[in-house]
Design an enzyme around this catalytic site. Structure first.
Site, PDB file in Angstrom:
ATOM      1  N   TYR A  98       0.801  -1.225   0.000  1.00  0.00           N
ATOM      2  CA  TYR A  98       0.000   0.000   0.000  1.00  0.00           C
ATOM      3  C   TYR A  98       0.835   1.276   0.000  1.00  0.00           C
ATOM      4  CZ  TYR A  98      -4.470  -2.337   0.303  1.00  0.00           C
ATOM      5  OH  TYR A  98      -5.582  -3.084   0.005  1.00  0.00           O
ATOM      6  N   GLU A 179      -7.951 -27.260  11.008  1.00  0.00           N
ATOM      7  CA  GLU A 179      -7.860 -26.822   9.613  1.00  0.00           C
ATOM      8  C   GLU A 179      -8.849 -25.700   9.300  1.00  0.00           C
ATOM      9  OE1 GLU A 179      -8.712 -28.497   5.081  1.00  0.00           O
ATOM     10  OE2 GLU A 179      -8.479 -29.930   6.719  1.00  0.00           O
ATOM     11  N   ASP A 229      -9.417 -32.389   7.509  1.00  0.00           N
ATOM     12  CA  ASP A 229     -10.306 -33.192   6.680  1.00  0.00           C
ATOM     13  C   ASP A 229      -9.653 -34.531   6.344  1.00  0.00           C
ATOM     14  OD1 ASP A 229     -12.387 -31.371   6.562  1.00  0.00           O
ATOM     15  OD2 ASP A 229     -11.735 -30.468   4.678  1.00  0.00           O
TER      16      ASP A 229
END
Length: 345
Positions: A98, A179, A229
């Site tokens: 920025y 996760e 997962d």
């Protein structure tokens, strides 16, 4: 080499780099001026899994005026890093972007240049006094003292700060690395005693990984468990937390080697909730094959068994396949408490 010595190396390298460039410009006989950085080729999806990735470094040469935009971007980044090192302040990659959006165009330009600079110098990004913008969250009974004297707690989900940590105190027995943010938020509503919960909201950023390593050093008796997962992508994320990422091979202190896979495992899902499973696709199968060849997993029979089962039944499943997830977590931790082991089946 301590932190101050590393900062001196960074400062000297930048100043010499700029000096050499200006010296080349001052020679009227030269038609172009070259600068070089060490760049890496790395597989973006398999994290730490490609054992040869670190060997494929190459030198990228930029010529002025032909590559004038890239060189301008490079020197703008070097200017920001030099200022941060001299003033001993920590800035973020987003701060740099920025400061000159019109020049950089994309955040990834800054990310890649910082990686190449640190790789060329042979230092970590933290030695440049640059950190990623905060992404990870922590929750639980923990007190974090910053070098500026501030002490923060995580009785509510807390964004992991880029500010320098001087000490961490906690009586937690467990640290759960989650996760998914949705699962993290679910667990914050449960009464999990003696537990700290951390998430990186998917694939882990460097700041979250380094925070976990600091946490492990501060709590040497705590057990670190991962919940991901039941699919190749989840185990790839587990691998990145534990073994690191090729993208930051020059960041050796970001590997949580005492992390153990809590689950869910095959028996947690398919003994009860087969209807929540999904079919593997071609990319999944390719990832599983790579994971089975990964050196780090050769000594993790539980992880290898899960991958082999995925291939055999051609199925995968998400954490949400555990219908009574909070009860499942409490049961797993109770089993770990009884066994006194760092892994749970």
């Amino acid at each position: 080499m301590n932190s101050n010595d590393k900062k001196k190396v960074v400062r000297s390298w930048i100043e010499q780099f700029v000096h050499d460039f200006v010296e080349q410009l001052s020679k009227p006989t030269k038609d172009s001026v070259n600068v070089a950085l060490k760049r890496r080729k790395h597989n973006s999806w398999n994290g730490s899994l490609d054992s040869k990735a670190n060997e494929r470094q190459k030198v990228k040469v930029f010529s002025f005026p032909r590559n004038e935009t890239t060189i301008a971007q490079l020197f703008r980044v070097l200017d920001c890093v030099h200022e941060a090192v001299i003033s001993d302040t920590v800035i973020t990659k987003r701060d740099i972007y920025y400061r000159d959006v019109d020049l950089f165009k994309r955040q990834t330009v800054v990310d890649e240049l910082l990686g190449d600079i640190s790789n060329t110098i042979g230092c970590s990004r933290s030695d440049l006094n640059v950190e990623a913008s905060a992404k990870g969250l922590v929750f639980g009974s923990i007190h974090i003292a910053l070098e500026n004297g501030t002490v923060i707690t995580a009785t509510k989900p807390l964004l992991i700060s880029h500010h320098r940590i001087s000490s961490i105190t906690s009586t937690a027995k467990w640290v759960l690395v989650i996760e998914k943010e949705a699962v993290f938020q679910t667990l914050t509503e449960e009464a999990l005693a003696d537990t700290i919960i951390v998430t990186a909201k998917g694939f882990p950023d460097l700041m979250t990984r380094k925070f976990l390593v600091k946490l492990a050093k501060a709590l040497p008796d705590a057990k670190f468990f991962g919940i991901f997962d039941w699919d190749p992508h989840g185990l790839c994320i587990y691998s990145c937390f534990k073994y690191g990422s090729n993208a930051y091979s020059h960041e050796p202190h970001s590997q949580l080697r005492n992390l153990q896979l809590l689950g869910p495992l095959y028996e947690d899902i398919f003994n009860k909730n087969q209807e929540f499973s999904l079919k593997l696709n071609k990319r999944d199968i390719k990832m599983i094959t790579t994971l089975l060849q990964f050196e780090g997993f050769q000594k993790e029979p539980v992880v290898r068994e899960q991958l082999q089962r995925m291939l055999f039944i051609q199925k995968k499943a998400e954490i949400q396949a555990i219908l009574e997830f909070p009860s499942w977590i409490k049961g797993k931790l109770a089993d770990a408490d009884k066994s006194g082991k760092h892994s749970v089946r």
